[in-house]
Design a protein around this motif. Structure first.
Motif, PDB file in Angstrom:
ATOM      1  N   LEU A 289       0.204  -0.886  -0.007  1.00  9.37           N
ATOM      2  CA  LEU A 289      -0.137   0.333   0.538  1.00  9.37           C
ATOM      3  C   LEU A 289       1.324   1.481  -0.259  1.00  9.37           C
ATOM      4  O   LEU A 289       0.201   2.137  -0.499  1.00  9.37           O
ATOM      5  N   VAL A 290       2.113   1.388   0.753  1.00  7.53           N
ATOM      6  CA  VAL A 290       2.899   2.570   0.581  1.00  7.53           C
ATOM      7  C   VAL A 290       3.673   2.757  -0.848  1.00  7.53           C
ATOM      8  O   VAL A 290       3.926   3.265  -1.336  1.00  7.53           O
ATOM      9  N   ALA A 291       3.405   1.380  -1.185  1.00  2.76           N
ATOM     10  CA  ALA A 291       4.431   1.784  -2.760  1.00  2.76           C
ATOM     11  C   ALA A 291       3.331   1.524  -4.021  1.00  2.76           C
ATOM     12  O   ALA A 291       3.681   2.664  -5.046  1.00  2.76           O
ATOM     13  N   GLU A 292       1.475   1.389  -3.540  1.00  6.74           N
ATOM     14  CA  GLU A 292       1.020   1.147  -5.019  1.00  6.74           C
ATOM     15  C   GLU A 292      -0.307   2.775  -3.529  1.00  6.74           C
ATOM     16  O   GLU A 292      -1.763   1.623  -3.607  1.00  6.74           O
ATOM     17  N   PRO A 293      -0.423   3.437  -3.438  1.00  7.42           N
ATOM     18  CA  PRO A 293      -1.302   4.170  -3.025  1.00  7.42           C
ATOM     19  C   PRO A 293      -2.324   4.384  -3.439  1.00  7.42           C
ATOM     20  O   PRO A 293      -3.989   4.342  -3.006  1.00  7.42           O
ATOM     21  N   GLY A 294      -2.696   4.006  -4.794  1.00 10.46           N
ATOM     22  CA  GLY A 294      -3.700   3.512  -5.906  1.00 10.46           C
ATOM     23  C   GLY A 294      -4.554   2.930  -5.365  1.00 10.46           C
ATOM     24  O   GLY A 294      -6.637   2.541  -5.808  1.00 10.46           O
ATOM     25  N   LEU A 295      -4.254   1.765  -4.584  1.00 14.28           N
ATOM     26  CA  LEU A 295      -5.272   0.285  -3.947  1.00 14.28           C
ATOM     27  C   LEU A 295      -5.975   0.571  -2.935  1.00 14.28           C
ATOM     28  O   LEU A 295      -6.521  -0.237  -2.263  1.00 14.28           O
ATOM     29  N   LEU A 296      -5.033   1.762  -2.246  1.00 15.68           N
ATOM     30  CA  LEU A 296      -5.899   1.890  -0.615  1.00 15.68           C
ATOM     31  C   LEU A 296      -7.758   1.835  -0.719  1.00 15.68           C
ATOM     32  O   LEU A 296      -7.716   1.064   0.239  1.00 15.68           O
ATOM     33  N   PRO A 297      -8.479   2.484  -1.663  1.00 21.37           N
ATOM     34  CA  PRO A 297      -9.815   2.360  -1.647  1.00 21.37           C
ATOM     35  C   PRO A 297     -10.086   0.970  -1.734  1.00 21.37           C
ATOM     36  O   PRO A 297     -11.364   0.580  -0.728  1.00 21.37           O
ATOM     37  N   THR A 298      -9.528   0.363  -2.382  1.00 22.29           N
ATOM     38  CA  THR A 298     -10.042  -1.199  -2.554  1.00 22.29           C
ATOM     39  C   THR A 298      -9.868  -1.842  -0.852  1.00 22.29           C
ATOM     40  O   THR A 298     -10.561  -3.353  -0.523  1.00 22.29           O
ATOM     41  N   ALA A 299      -8.315  -1.405  -1.328  1.00 19.00           N
ATOM     42  CA  ALA A 299      -7.751  -2.385   0.688  1.00 19.00           C
ATOM     43  C   ALA A 299      -9.071  -1.619   1.823  1.00 19.00           C
ATOM     44  O   ALA A 299      -9.390  -2.643   2.397  1.00 19.00           O
ATOM     45  N   MET A 300      -8.699  -1.164   1.935  1.00 18.52           N
ATOM     46  CA  MET A 300      -9.583  -0.465   2.924  1.00 18.52           C
ATOM     47  C   MET A 300     -11.167  -1.236   3.058  1.00 18.52           C
ATOM     48  O   MET A 300     -12.078  -1.408   4.263  1.00 18.52           O
ATOM     49  N   GLU A 301     -11.586  -1.330   1.646  1.00 20.06           N
ATOM     50  CA  GLU A 301     -13.107  -2.007   1.709  1.00 20.06           C
ATOM     51  C   GLU A 301     -12.845  -3.924   2.007  1.00 20.06           C
ATOM     52  O   GLU A 301     -13.739  -4.469   2.866  1.00 20.06           O
ATOM     53  N   GLU A 302     -11.594  -4.401   1.735  1.00 18.88           N
ATOM     54  CA  GLU A 302     -11.709  -5.463   2.633  1.00 18.88           C
ATOM     55  C   GLU A 302     -11.226  -5.793   4.342  1.00 18.88           C
ATOM     56  O   GLU A 302     -11.750  -5.930   4.519  1.00 18.88           O
ATOM     57  N   PHE A 303     -10.450  -4.871   4.662  1.00 15.65           N
ATOM     58  CA  PHE A 303     -10.660  -4.717   6.212  1.00 15.65           C
ATOM     59  C   PHE A 303     -12.012  -4.159   6.985  1.00 15.65           C
ATOM     60  O   PHE A 303     -12.074  -4.686   7.961  1.00 15.65           O
ATOM     61  N   LEU A 304     -12.969  -3.955   5.996  1.00 11.70           N
ATOM     62  CA  LEU A 304     -13.692  -3.486   6.574  1.00 11.70           C
ATOM     63  C   LEU A 304     -14.742  -4.820   6.372  1.00 11.70           C
ATOM     64  O   LEU A 304     -15.729  -5.105   7.697  1.00 11.70           O
ATOM     65  N   ARG A 305     -14.836  -5.327   5.789  1.00 10.37           N
ATOM     66  CA  ARG A 305     -15.376  -7.054   5.670  1.00 10.37           C
ATOM     67  C   ARG A 305     -14.375  -7.537   6.577  1.00 10.37           C
ATOM     68  O   ARG A 305     -15.005  -8.056   6.810  1.00 10.37           O
ATOM     69  N   ALA A 306     -13.797  -7.988   6.746  1.00 10.19           N
ATOM     70  CA  ALA A 306     -12.839  -8.460   7.801  1.00 10.19           C
ATOM     71  C   ALA A 306     -12.872  -8.481   9.260  1.00 10.19           C
ATOM     72  O   ALA A 306     -12.378  -9.434   9.619  1.00 10.19           O
ATOM     73  N   TYR A 307     -12.319  -7.273   9.363  1.00 15.07           N
ATOM     74  CA  TYR A 307     -12.500  -6.305  10.863  1.00 15.07           C
ATOM     75  C   TYR A 307     -14.046  -5.950  10.530  1.00 15.07           C
ATOM     76  O   TYR A 307     -14.306  -4.476  11.766  1.00 15.07           O
ATOM     77  N   ALA A 308     -15.213  -6.106   9.986  1.00 17.93           N
ATOM     78  CA  ALA A 308     -16.645  -5.162  10.607  1.00 17.93           C
ATOM     79  C   ALA A 308     -16.715  -4.972  11.808  1.00 17.93           C
ATOM     80  O   ALA A 308     -16.607  -5.923  12.683  1.00 17.93           O
ATOM     81  N   PRO A 309     -16.433  -3.560  12.442  1.00 17.71           N
ATOM     82  CA  PRO A 309     -16.509  -3.330  13.837  1.00 17.71           C
ATOM     83  C   PRO A 309     -18.173  -3.938  14.456  1.00 17.71           C
ATOM     84  O   PRO A 309     -18.341  -4.077  15.626  1.00 17.71           O
TER      85      PRO A 309
END
Length: 422
Positions: A289-309
């Motif tokens: 993500l540091v190398a590919e900051p454009g991937l963050l919105p996609t990664a963010m949705e995965e964090f929301l899925r995997a660690y839904a609060p």
């Protein structure tokens, strides 16, 4: 009646305490998760996913006698079915506790619209929508970004920082304070209100009533201040708002403000903290993500899925046989969106965090009529918080994994998250 007249007296004065139903407080180790579950015990807070996966395989709708009786569906299809079914399940109470409010509190509930049932829910929710559009949320991004930078400026010289207490928790507190027009220095009080509302469920009834009283004392103080000096914020908007041709009841104004303050803070700081925890323990994802900051919105949705609060509760309206179990009137049902998000029938490799996952219809923001009204705001805060952190602190890891502590209850996120930075 003028606007001022509604708030001259404390709207709680003269009200009889709702009768409702109180149940015995039961705490202690869980004997069998299928028949004695509790989302407030330490092992659930530490890691609920193996428990949920086990239940989904052998007892997909678990039961407990705690909290006066309740159910825990763990399959996506069951969680979704209940979330959309307002005929058989009520939202008049959404925090599973040892107190059930009386039925006549519906359809409004104590903290509308999340505690409201149809048809009132639709109209109460509609009042809030203008403040949470993508366009309105975008206006807050620059201030949120500047605040994130200021928090990281405060890390100068530190080798270890608590990313939960020193970073994640402050961001939604500041954003919500700005939206409601509350003093930003009141942040520590907001943290107390959140703890009382969501984690103090098993406290003695008198203590829980007193804690919630402190929250509404504070809200009434802020409302009166806004009545005396109106400004362009969400509190003044709610004071002036009309529904069915008249101003909102004082309890409606205060209840909605309580919802925004509690739900708008804890859910987002938990998502930010969980995302930083994952990146701290997963160097490959952090480096990518540091190398590919454009991937963050996609990664963010995965964090929301995997660690839904968020997990929400419902109350069963009438005795019924539902998908193989006999539910009784006023049984609780815990809608575990985290469990739904890890159902292999709905997601490929559900237990893995795949930061470039392309198809990701997760339920982190809920399902049905109560889907989170503030999802655009939460996504903005999460994205900005992670963008600024990865830009300013590209190298970090867990200082000591054993010192990470997670919140029990229906909103799960790290409460302490010591990270080694630099």
């Amino acid at each position: 009646m003028t606007v001022d007249d509604r708030f001259v007296r404390d709207f709680r004065e003269g009200q009889e305490e709702p009768l409702g139903t109180r149940s015995e407080i039961i705490t202690g180790p869980v004997s069998e998760w299928a028949t004695d579950f509790s989302h407030l015990e330490p092992e659930w807070a530490a890691d609920p996913y193996p428990i949920q996966d086990d239940l989904r395989g052998r007892c997909p709708i678990a039961h407990t006698e705690r909290f006066g009786g309740g159910w825990l569906p763990t399959r996506y299809e069951d969680v979704a079915a209940i979330a959309y079914d307002t005929e058989h399940f009520s939202s008049r109470a959404i925090i599973m506790s040892n107190y059930r409010p009386p039925r006549d509190i519906a359809p409004v509930g104590a903290v509308p619209p999340i505690s409201s049932d149809p048809p009132f829910h639709h109209d109460a929710r509609k009042l809030l929508l203008p403040a949470f559009t993508k366009k309105e949320v975008a206006k807050r991004e620059d201030a949120a970004r500047a605040f994130c930078h200021s928090l990281i400026d405060g890390f100068e010289g530190a080798e270890i920082v608590d990313a939960a207490r020193d970073y994640a928790q402050h961001i939604p507190m500041r954003v919500i304070a700005d939206m409601l027009g509350f003093p930003p220095e009141d942040g520590p009080r907001f943290r107390e209100f959140v703890d009382h509302a969501l984690e103090g469920v098993n406290l003695p009834p008198e203590q829980r009533v007193a804690n919630m009283g402190e929250l509404f004392d504070y809200l009434l103080e802020q409302i009166r201040d806004h009545v005396a000096a109106p400004r362009d914020d969400l509190t003044t908007y709610l004071i002036d708002a009309e529904l069915y041709g008249r101003k909102l009841d004082p309890s409606h104004v205060a209840g909605t403000m309580a919802l925004l303050l509690i739900a708008g803070i804890d859910t987002t700081w938990s998502a930010i903290g969980a995302s930083l925890w994952h990146l701290a323990k997963t160097p490959a994802d952090r480096e990518r993500l540091v190398a590919e900051p454009g991937l963050l919105p996609t990664a963010m949705e995965e964090f929301l899925r995997a660690y839904a609060p968020v997990t929400m509760a419902r109350l069963v309206k009438e005795d019924m046989h539902w998908r193989g179990v006999d539910m009784k009137a006023d049984d609780w049902v815990l809608l575990s969106f985290p469990a739904a998000n890890r159902d292999p029938a709905q997601f490929d490799r559900p237990g893995e965090v795949v930061i470039d996952r392309e198809i990701n219809r997760h339920a982190a923001f809920g399902l049905g009529i109560h889907r989170c009204v503030g999802s655009h705001l939460a996504r903005m805060e999460l994205r900005v918080a992670l963008e600024v952190w990865l830009e300013r602190v590209p190298v970090f890891g867990l200082a000591d994994p054993s010192t990470v502590a997670w919140a029990p209850g229906q909103v799960r996120g790290p409460r302490t998250l010591p990270l080694r930075i630099g």
